[in-house]
Motif scaffolding. Structure first.
Motif, PDB file in Angstrom:
ATOM      1  N   ILE A 280       0.967  -1.332   0.022  1.00 19.95           N
ATOM      2  CA  ILE A 280       0.052   0.084   0.028  1.00 19.95           C
ATOM      3  C   ILE A 280       0.997   1.334  -0.070  1.00 19.95           C
ATOM      4  O   ILE A 280       1.756   1.157   0.356  1.00 19.95           O
ATOM      5  N   LYS A 281       0.423   2.312  -0.348  1.00 18.34           N
ATOM      6  CA  LYS A 281       1.148   3.612  -0.378  1.00 18.34           C
ATOM      7  C   LYS A 281      -0.002   4.615   0.388  1.00 18.34           C
ATOM      8  O   LYS A 281      -1.025   4.873  -0.218  1.00 18.34           O
ATOM      9  N   PRO A 282       0.504   5.370   1.251  1.00 20.24           N
ATOM     10  CA  PRO A 282       1.709   5.296   1.911  1.00 20.24           C
ATOM     11  C   PRO A 282       1.588   4.221   3.138  1.00 20.24           C
ATOM     12  O   PRO A 282       0.550   3.615   3.419  1.00 20.24           O
ATOM     13  N   GLY A 283       2.866   3.902   3.742  1.00 17.16           N
ATOM     14  CA  GLY A 283       2.664   2.907   5.062  1.00 17.16           C
ATOM     15  C   GLY A 283       3.197   1.504   4.466  1.00 17.16           C
ATOM     16  O   GLY A 283       2.948   0.714   5.458  1.00 17.16           O
ATOM     17  N   SER A 284       4.042   1.291   3.324  1.00 24.39           N
ATOM     18  CA  SER A 284       4.354   0.200   2.988  1.00 24.39           C
ATOM     19  C   SER A 284       5.101  -0.487   3.896  1.00 24.39           C
ATOM     20  O   SER A 284       5.000  -1.734   4.223  1.00 24.39           O
ATOM     21  N   PRO A 285       6.379   0.070   4.350  1.00 27.71           N
ATOM     22  CA  PRO A 285       7.385  -0.363   5.325  1.00 27.71           C
ATOM     23  C   PRO A 285       6.710  -0.718   6.407  1.00 27.71           C
ATOM     24  O   PRO A 285       6.167   0.315   7.350  1.00 27.71           O
ATOM     25  N   ALA A 305       2.434   8.085   7.094  1.00 28.33           N
ATOM     26  CA  ALA A 305       2.735   6.684   6.685  1.00 28.33           C
ATOM     27  C   ALA A 305       2.265   5.708   7.643  1.00 28.33           C
ATOM     28  O   ALA A 305       1.601   4.796   7.778  1.00 28.33           O
ATOM     29  N   ARG A 346       0.821   1.622  -7.138  1.00 25.61           N
ATOM     30  CA  ARG A 346       0.500   1.071  -6.235  1.00 25.61           C
ATOM     31  C   ARG A 346      -0.870   1.253  -5.818  1.00 25.61           C
ATOM     32  O   ARG A 346      -1.360   2.340  -5.706  1.00 25.61           O
ATOM     33  N   ASN A 371       4.254  11.528   2.743  1.00 30.94           N
ATOM     34  CA  ASN A 371       4.239  10.565   3.790  1.00 30.94           C
ATOM     35  C   ASN A 371       4.520  10.756   4.928  1.00 30.94           C
ATOM     36  O   ASN A 371       4.325  10.280   6.190  1.00 30.94           O
TER      37      ASN A 371
HETATM   38  O1  MOO Z   1       5.253   4.221   0.837  1.00 28.72           O
HETATM   39 MO1  MOO Z   1       6.045   5.425   2.264  1.00 28.72          MO
HETATM   40  O2  MOO Z   1       5.423   3.878   2.923  1.00 28.72           O
HETATM   41  O3  MOO Z   1       5.463   6.347   1.329  1.00 28.72           O
HETATM   42  O4  MOO Z   1       4.962   5.910   3.261  1.00 28.72           O
END
Ligand code: MOO
Ligand SMILES: Nc1nc2c(c(=O)[nH]1)N[C@H]1C(S)=C(S)[C@@H](COP(=O)(O)OP(=O)(O)OC[C@H]3O[C@@H](n4cnc5c(N)ncnc54)[C@H](O)[C@@H]3O)O[C@H]1N2
Length: 405
Positions: A280-285, A305, A346, A371
């Motif tokens: 997902i975007k944001p917050g993938s990590p 994020a 994404r 993010n």
């Molecule tokens: O995809 Mo990062 O996860 O922009 O926040």
């Protein structure tokens, strides 16, 4: 360990390790927003007896057969019953009892007339219309009948539910205990709000945003403080946090950089990493790891994020932990107010607020969507989904939005 999985796959992986919080008895007055750990079933009728909804008179409906303006029926008033009392006598043919709102219907009577609809002459009243059996009488159990399920286990206690439980004589309620969730903020650059800033340093906002969100979910936050980007230090703090809390959240250090130590800390602890990174975007990590039944969820350091992943992935988990049956977010179709010009290779979630305009639910962006832009979470009550491989989205297009709390 799985990598780059979908949000739903991540949820199902962590849901398998969701411990249910213990139960405790609480006084009714302290149950607002708590989660029921038992079904609430009525053991009494509400109201407990049939009663009068008006100040007026009660009598036998059959005695009014054929009554009209031209041909009124006369009753002898034999006594008066205020609310909180019962009549001394039963009502017989040709008799009436004066009754006040909320008082129980005396035996024999089966109809009520309001004061303003009768002629009173001394101890007599005359009624100038015919009444039906049960007319204007509130029956026992009109609100709730014995055996009714009022609220099921897993329901959030609301104000009217508290009132209903009081009406039913339930003074002690079995609820789930508030879980404890620990927060660790990782990053050499972080300073607490109480400390002065120095070159290259920033303030730790994530800990406070998370404390707020956790409290609003009925969770007790356990603040473990700031930790340097060193796997051994993070591991020690996570281990300590696991002793004090039911779940540990970290922010920062979950990406691919040299100082992104959360994965290494999980390995160092001998924890099993369930997954790393979601699509997902944001917050993938982000990451989830378990050891001895305890969970570590590593969220991104970027303030917006981190909160998107927190809302989408972690909040349902926390709600499930607290015993809630409605742990999945509600979804709604929204119409985009303004163009979103970027493409979305994404799956992307836009932060916004719901407005109701021209009979439609409109999604208004809460601002710059970067993010790190925490400001975009201010007033944000929905996350609207743009499917992967989408181009720019035009104003007026429809999106599915997830309602957040
Ligand atoms: O995809 Mo990062 O996860 O922009 O926040
Ligand atoms: N080579 C790559 N670099 C990055 C990638 C990538 O895929 N390849 N992903 C980027 C994305 S997307 C994100 S999101 C970030 C996530 O990084 P981390 O989760 O490891 O977080 P940090 O690097 O520790 O911090 C990111 C950012 O947030 C600030 N931060 C950290 N903690 C806090 C806090 N408690 N309060 C306020 N702000 C905080 C930190 O200073 C950084 O500016 O990685 C990209 N890089």
């Amino acid at each position: 360990m799985q990598k780059n999985i979908s949000l739903e796959e991540a949820q199902s992986l962590i849901f398998d390790y969701c411990p249910l919080t213990e139960k405790e008895n609480n006084h009714l007055a302290d149950t607002l927003d708590r989660i029921l750990a038992e079904d609430i079933v009525a053991r009494e009728n509400i109201p407990p007896f049939s009663r009068s909804p008006y100040d007026g008179f009660v009598f036998r409906a059959e005695d009014t057969a054929g009554a009209s303006e031209a041909n009124p029926v006369t009753f002898e008033v034999i006594e008066e019953v205020p609310a909180g009392y019962t009549a001394q006598n039963a009502v017989s043919k040709g008799q009436a009892i004066k009754i006040l709102t909320g008082a129980p219907i005396p035996e024999g009577a089966d109809a009520v007339v309001k004061f303003e609809e009768v002629e009173v002459q001394g101890s007599k009243i005359s009624v100038s219309k015919a009444f039906m059996h049960g007319e204007d009488i509130v029956p026992a159990g009109e609100d709730i009948a014995v055996g009714d399920l009022i609220a099921a286990e897993g329901t959030v206690v609301t104000a009217p539910l508290m009132g209903l439980m009081a009406s039913l004589g339930i003074a002690e309620v079995l609820v789930y205990k508030r879980p404890k969730i620990a927060i660790i903020s990782t990053g050499d650059e972080l300073r607490d709000v109480t400390e002065p800033l120095a070159p290259g340093k920033i303030r730790n906002s994530n800990s406070y945003t998370l404390q707020g969100y956790l409290r609003s979910l009925g969770v007790e936050p356990v603040v473990m403080g700031i930790c340097k980007d060193k796997k051994e230090d993070v591991a020690v703090l996570v281990e300590e946090a696991w002793k004090q809390a039911d779940l540990v959240l970290t922010t920062g250090g979950v990406s691919v950089g040299d100082y992104d130590v959360i994965r290494h800390a999980a390995d160092y602890l001998g924890a099993e990493t369930l997954f790393w990174k979601i699509e997902i975007k944001p917050g993938s990590p982000c990451l989830a790891a378990v050891k001895d039944g305890k969970m570590l969820i590593g969220l991104s350091g970027n303030p917006a994020a981190a909160m998107v992943t927190f809302q989408l992935m972690t909040v349902p988990y926390i709600k499930k932990m607290t015993g809630r049956k409605d742990y999945c977010y509600r979804k709604i179709e929204v119409t985009l107010k303004k163009d979103f010009r970027k493409p979305s290779p994404r799956r992307r979630f836009l932060r916004g607020r719901m407005l109701y305009e021209n009979s439609m639910v409109i999604m208004e962006s809460t601002g710059e969507q970067g993010n790190g832009v925490l400001r975009s979470m201010l007033g944000c009550d929905i996350l609207a989904e743009i499917p992967e491989k989408s181009g720019p989205v035009k104003a007026g297009e429809k999106l599915t939005a997830y309602i957040i709390e």
